[in-house]
Each structure stands twice: as C-alpha cells, then as structure tokens.
Design an enzyme around this catalytic site. Sequence first.
Site, PDB file in Angstrom:
ATOM      1  N   SER A 175      32.112  36.446  50.137  1.00  0.00           N
ATOM      2  CA  SER A 175      31.468  36.109  51.423  1.00  0.00           C
ATOM      3  C   SER A 175      30.857  37.339  52.096  1.00  0.00           C
ATOM      4  CB  SER A 175      32.447  35.402  52.362  1.00  0.00           C
ATOM      5  OG  SER A 175      33.502  36.272  52.692  1.00  0.00           O
TER       6      SER A 175
ATOM      7  N   HIS B 290      18.890  24.777  44.082  1.00  0.00           N
ATOM      8  CA  HIS B 290      19.889  25.671  44.684  1.00  0.00           C
ATOM      9  C   HIS B 290      19.861  25.505  46.198  1.00  0.00           C
ATOM     10  CE1 HIS B 290      20.972  27.622  40.947  1.00  0.00           C
ATOM     11  NE2 HIS B 290      19.702  27.474  40.607  1.00  0.00           N
ATOM     12  N   ARG B 291      21.021  25.285  46.805  1.00  0.00           N
ATOM     13  CA  ARG B 291      21.048  24.864  48.204  1.00  0.00           C
ATOM     14  C   ARG B 291      21.195  25.989  49.200  1.00  0.00           C
ATOM     15  NH1 ARG B 291      25.070  20.274  46.267  1.00  0.00           N
ATOM     16  NH2 ARG B 291      25.356  21.908  44.720  1.00  0.00           N
TER      17      ARG B 291
ATOM     18  N   ARG C  50      -0.202  18.601  48.910  1.00  0.00           N
ATOM     19  CA  ARG C  50      -0.762  17.609  49.844  1.00  0.00           C
ATOM     20  C   ARG C  50      -1.963  18.211  50.549  1.00  0.00           C
ATOM     21  NH1 ARG C  50       2.971  15.055  54.096  1.00  0.00           N
ATOM     22  NH2 ARG C  50       1.217  13.606  54.145  1.00  0.00           N
TER      23      ARG C  50
ATOM     24  N   ARG D 201      -2.636  14.056  43.445  1.00  0.00           N
ATOM     25  CA  ARG D 201      -1.699  14.969  42.771  1.00  0.00           C
ATOM     26  C   ARG D 201      -0.716  14.243  41.846  1.00  0.00           C
ATOM     27  NH1 ARG D 201       3.086  16.932  46.854  1.00  0.00           N
ATOM     28  NH2 ARG D 201       3.417  14.972  47.911  1.00  0.00           N
TER      29      ARG D 201
ATOM     30  N   ASN E  40      20.623  35.177  50.364  1.00  0.00           N
ATOM     31  CA  ASN E  40      21.514  36.321  50.527  1.00  0.00           C
ATOM     32  C   ASN E  40      21.990  36.799  49.158  1.00  0.00           C
ATOM     33  OD1 ASN E  40      23.954  34.855  49.887  1.00  0.00           O
ATOM     34  ND2 ASN E  40      23.861  33.967  51.950  1.00  0.00           N
TER      35      ASN E  40
ATOM     36  N   ARG F 113      24.885  36.985  47.820  1.00  0.00           N
ATOM     37  CA  ARG F 113      25.825  36.118  47.107  1.00  0.00           C
ATOM     38  C   ARG F 113      25.085  35.018  46.350  1.00  0.00           C
ATOM     39  NH1 ARG F 113      30.926  32.754  49.581  1.00  0.00           N
ATOM     40  NH2 ARG F 113      31.729  32.087  47.571  1.00  0.00           N
TER      41      ARG F 113
ATOM     42  N   ARG G  67      20.964  31.112  35.934  1.00  0.00           N
ATOM     43  CA  ARG G  67      19.554  31.199  35.512  1.00  0.00           C
ATOM     44  C   ARG G  67      19.253  32.368  34.594  1.00  0.00           C
ATOM     45  NH1 ARG G  67      18.095  26.050  36.256  1.00  0.00           N
ATOM     46  NH2 ARG G  67      18.622  25.323  38.341  1.00  0.00           N
TER      47      ARG G  67
HETATM   48  C1  LIG Z   1      20.900  25.098  32.185  1.00  0.00           C
HETATM   49  C2  LIG Z   1      20.823  24.130  33.336  1.00  0.00           C
HETATM   50  C3  LIG Z   1      20.551  22.810  33.077  1.00  0.00           C
HETATM   51  C4  LIG Z   1      20.487  21.888  34.136  1.00  0.00           C
HETATM   52  N1  LIG Z   1      20.235  20.567  33.864  1.00  0.00           N
HETATM   53  C5  LIG Z   1      20.200  19.670  34.858  1.00  0.00           C
HETATM   54  C6  LIG Z   1      19.965  18.279  34.614  1.00  0.00           C
HETATM   55  O1  LIG Z   1      19.784  17.873  33.481  1.00  0.00           O
HETATM   56  N2  LIG Z   1      19.915  17.418  35.659  1.00  0.00           N
HETATM   57  C7  LIG Z   1      20.137  17.841  36.946  1.00  0.00           C
HETATM   58  O2  LIG Z   1      20.106  17.031  37.873  1.00  0.00           O
HETATM   59  N3  LIG Z   1      20.349  19.148  37.225  1.00  0.00           N
HETATM   60  C8  LIG Z   1      20.399  20.061  36.227  1.00  0.00           C
HETATM   61  N4  LIG Z   1      20.617  21.377  36.515  1.00  0.00           N
HETATM   62  C9  LIG Z   1      20.792  21.791  37.919  1.00  0.00           C
HETATM   63  C10 LIG Z   1      22.279  21.926  38.263  1.00  0.00           C
HETATM   64  O3  LIG Z   1      22.959  20.717  38.086  1.00  0.00           O
HETATM   65  C11 LIG Z   1      22.460  22.399  39.715  1.00  0.00           C
HETATM   66  O4  LIG Z   1      21.931  21.443  40.596  1.00  0.00           O
HETATM   67  C12 LIG Z   1      21.790  23.711  39.988  1.00  0.00           C
HETATM   68  O5  LIG Z   1      22.026  24.616  38.934  1.00  0.00           O
HETATM   69  C13 LIG Z   1      22.316  24.288  41.309  1.00  0.00           C
HETATM   70  O6  LIG Z   1      23.614  24.787  41.052  1.00  0.00           O
HETATM   71  P1  LIG Z   1      24.842  24.591  42.023  1.00  0.00           P
HETATM   72  O7  LIG Z   1      24.856  23.210  42.548  1.00  0.00           O
HETATM   73  O8  LIG Z   1      26.054  25.090  41.303  1.00  0.00           O
HETATM   74  O9  LIG Z   1      24.566  25.690  43.076  1.00  0.00           O
HETATM   75  P2  LIG Z   1      23.879  25.855  44.494  1.00  0.00           P
HETATM   76  O10 LIG Z   1      23.185  24.680  45.026  1.00  0.00           O
HETATM   77  O11 LIG Z   1      23.080  27.098  44.308  1.00  0.00           O
HETATM   78  O12 LIG Z   1      25.124  26.130  45.406  1.00  0.00           O
HETATM   79  C14 LIG Z   1      25.983  27.235  45.148  1.00  0.00           C
HETATM   80  C15 LIG Z   1      27.415  26.817  45.294  1.00  0.00           C
HETATM   81  O13 LIG Z   1      27.640  26.348  46.631  1.00  0.00           O
HETATM   82  C16 LIG Z   1      28.615  25.335  46.612  1.00  0.00           C
HETATM   83  N5  LIG Z   1      28.046  24.092  47.162  1.00  0.00           N
HETATM   84  C17 LIG Z   1      26.747  23.856  47.489  1.00  0.00           C
HETATM   85  N6  LIG Z   1      26.605  22.640  48.012  1.00  0.00           N
HETATM   86  C18 LIG Z   1      27.832  22.075  47.997  1.00  0.00           C
HETATM   87  C19 LIG Z   1      28.316  20.817  48.406  1.00  0.00           C
HETATM   88  N7  LIG Z   1      27.541  19.862  48.890  1.00  0.00           N
HETATM   89  N8  LIG Z   1      29.623  20.577  48.257  1.00  0.00           N
HETATM   90  C20 LIG Z   1      30.465  21.515  47.759  1.00  0.00           C
HETATM   91  N9  LIG Z   1      30.059  22.741  47.340  1.00  0.00           N
HETATM   92  C21 LIG Z   1      28.743  23.015  47.469  1.00  0.00           C
HETATM   93  C22 LIG Z   1      29.067  25.162  45.158  1.00  0.00           C
HETATM   94  O14 LIG Z   1      30.165  26.004  44.908  1.00  0.00           O
HETATM   95  C23 LIG Z   1      27.870  25.680  44.400  1.00  0.00           C
HETATM   96  O15 LIG Z   1      28.178  26.116  43.087  1.00  0.00           O
HETATM   97  C24 LIG Z   1      20.684  22.317  35.483  1.00  0.00           C
HETATM   98  C25 LIG Z   1      20.956  23.672  35.730  1.00  0.00           C
HETATM   99  C26 LIG Z   1      21.030  24.577  34.680  1.00  0.00           C
HETATM  100  C27 LIG Z   1      21.308  26.025  34.982  1.00  0.00           C
END
Ligand SMILES: Cc1cc2nc3c(=O)[nH]c(=O)nc-3n(C[C@H](O)[C@H](O)[C@H](O)COP(=O)(O)OP(=O)(O)OC[C@H]3O[C@@H](n4cnc5c(N)ncnc54)[C@H](O)[C@@H]3O)c2cc1C
Length: 238
Positions: free
Chosen positions: A53, A78-79, A89, A136, A152, A154, A163
């Site tokens: 953190s 990534h959120r 658009r 589009r 950030n 982290r 990635r």
């Molecule tokens: C090789 C690869 C293949 C993939 N294939 C697919 C696919 O086929 N279909 C598909 O839909 N997606 C796919 N993805 C996307 C993947 O499922 C994730 O949505 C994306 O990598 C974002 O990762 P994340 O959710 O771990 O992290 P981030 O969104 O970056 O968040 C980071 C961390 O924050 C925490 N976090 C964030 N939001 C929440 C929440 N709401 N609740 C609890 N904890 C939270 C978790 O610890 C999370 O790991 C792929 C990704 C990769 C790398």
Amino acid sequence: MTVDLIAYTQRVVPTSDKNPLGIVEEAASICYDSSMTDDYKIAKGCKASGHYSVLEHINFTFYVKDVSRALLAQISRHRHISMSCRSQRYCSEDGFKYVNPFTGEDADVFDNMMSDIDTDYQILKKYHNAKNEDARAVLPNACCTEFYITMNARALIEMSYLRLCSRAQKEIREMFTEMKKEVAQVCPEVANWMVPSCEANPKYPFCPEGRGCCGRHPKLADVYKPIKKNKEVIDGNT
Ligand SMILES: Cc1cc2nc3c(=O)[nH]c(=O)nc-3n(C[C@H](O)[C@H](O)[C@H](O)COP(=O)(O)OP(=O)(O)OC[C@H]3O[C@@H](n4cnc5c(N)ncnc54)[C@H](O)[C@@H]3O)c2cc1C
C-alpha cells in the site's frame, strides 16, 4: 508503438532527490517511527514483505500511441488506472492506421482486408448518412488508438505481473516493456519490480499459471512436491 512517460509524482518543496521512491520512503517511515534512509531501505522492506500500500503514494502518467484497440480492451480491464483515449464517436477514422500482427504474405492479405474495411467505413458515412459513432461498428480490433494512462506504482507493478508474463499477448507485453524502460529513467527500483508474476519474489521464482507455462521457471507444484515429500519423511508418514 510510442510509449512516453509524461509525468510522475514529485514533492511540492523540491529536494535533490528526484526519485519518487523517496516519497514512499518518507510515508512508510512514519509507520514504524523510523528515520528515512538514503537507499530507500524502508520502502524496499515494505515491498519485500508484501506491504504494497505504501507504493500507492506515487503515480506515473504515460502517453501511448499507435497501439491497437485490442490492446485498449485488455488494458481497460485493470481497475486501478485512469485513462483518456481517442474517441471513435467524435474522431473520424477515415484512412485509419492499424497494427498488423502478421508478416510476409499474410501481412499483405491483412493489409488488403484493412483497406476494404476502410472503404466500407467511408461508404457508410458518405452514402448511408452514418455518424462516426455508428460507422465505427465495422472497424477492426487492429485499428490504432492513443491514450494517456495514469496509475500508482502498486498498480503498475501488479499489472506488470500479468502483462509481462509470456501468456500475455505480444503487443501489450511490448507496451509494458517500454513502460518499464521509461520508469527506469526516473525510478529504477520500481522498474526492477516490474516483472512477470513468476519473478515477483526473485529469490523464489515459480510459475503460478495452470496451462501455458513457458518453462522459464518451475511451476509451484513442482517446487512444492519435494518439500512435501521431505516433510512426510520427517513425520514418518512415508
Ligand atoms: C493472459 C491473460 C488472459 C486473459 N484472458 C481473459 C479472458 O479470456 N476473458 C476475460 O474476461 N478476461 C481475461 N483477462 C483479463 C483478466 O481476467 C483481468 O480482468 C485483468 O487481467 C485485470 O486483472 P485483475 O482483475 O487481477 O486486476 P485489476 O483490475 O488490475 O485489479 C488489481 C487487484 O485489485 C483487486 N480488485 C480490483 N477490483 C476488485 C473487486 N471488485 N473486488 C475485489 N478485489 C478487487 C484484486 O486483488 C485485483 O487483483 C486476461 C488477462 C490476462 C493477463
């Protein structure tokens, strides 16, 4: 592909240390009532023990250009990022640029396909009164886009775990490789922490993936097996 580091966190009152990790060091030092060190020992200690953190105090902003909309779909998952990207658009995509993932003759075939799509896009607008936002719908995932992205340290490190892994698609892997090079200019420590997840703990590398392990490091099950076997011997459970 263009990846430029545009900005990163700096102190309001400047010091000789421009490395943003100094701000992490300062923030982390109050947790333990300890004095800041010159070589960021506290910040590094937090990272090593998983107290990520403190790394949320510093941000990096990149300008990324000439990457595909397919990459945009992946990075947007990534959120913990902030983004501003070119709008299909509001912006015209007449004569759009695209990322061609093929080589040789296959690349030529792909070029022809893109040219046909460009024609279709312009036909929709010219003869069917379509707005950019509706036309589009025929555009490909290969269509180039550009965006500003801020996150950030982290988030940057944890996104790199996914990635920079060989399971990620080549284009997004390249983008993170370029981001790492840019960050290395201003904060080598964070750049060093931008690694695939198998190297998140450099002393104990293992692959957490199920299928599709590239073989660079052993899978967790392979690392764990001999330890478990030894324990069974010690416990007399063989
Ligand atoms: C090789 C690869 C293949 C993939 N294939 C697919 C696919 O086929 N279909 C598909 O839909 N997606 C796919 N993805 C996307 C993947 O499922 C994730 O949505 C994306 O990598 C974002 O990762 P994340 O959710 O771990 O992290 P981030 O969104 O970056 O968040 C980071 C961390 O924050 C925490 N976090 C964030 N939001 C929440 C929440 N709401 N609740 C609890 N904890 C939270 C978790 O610890 C999370 O790991 C792929 C990704 C990769 C790398």
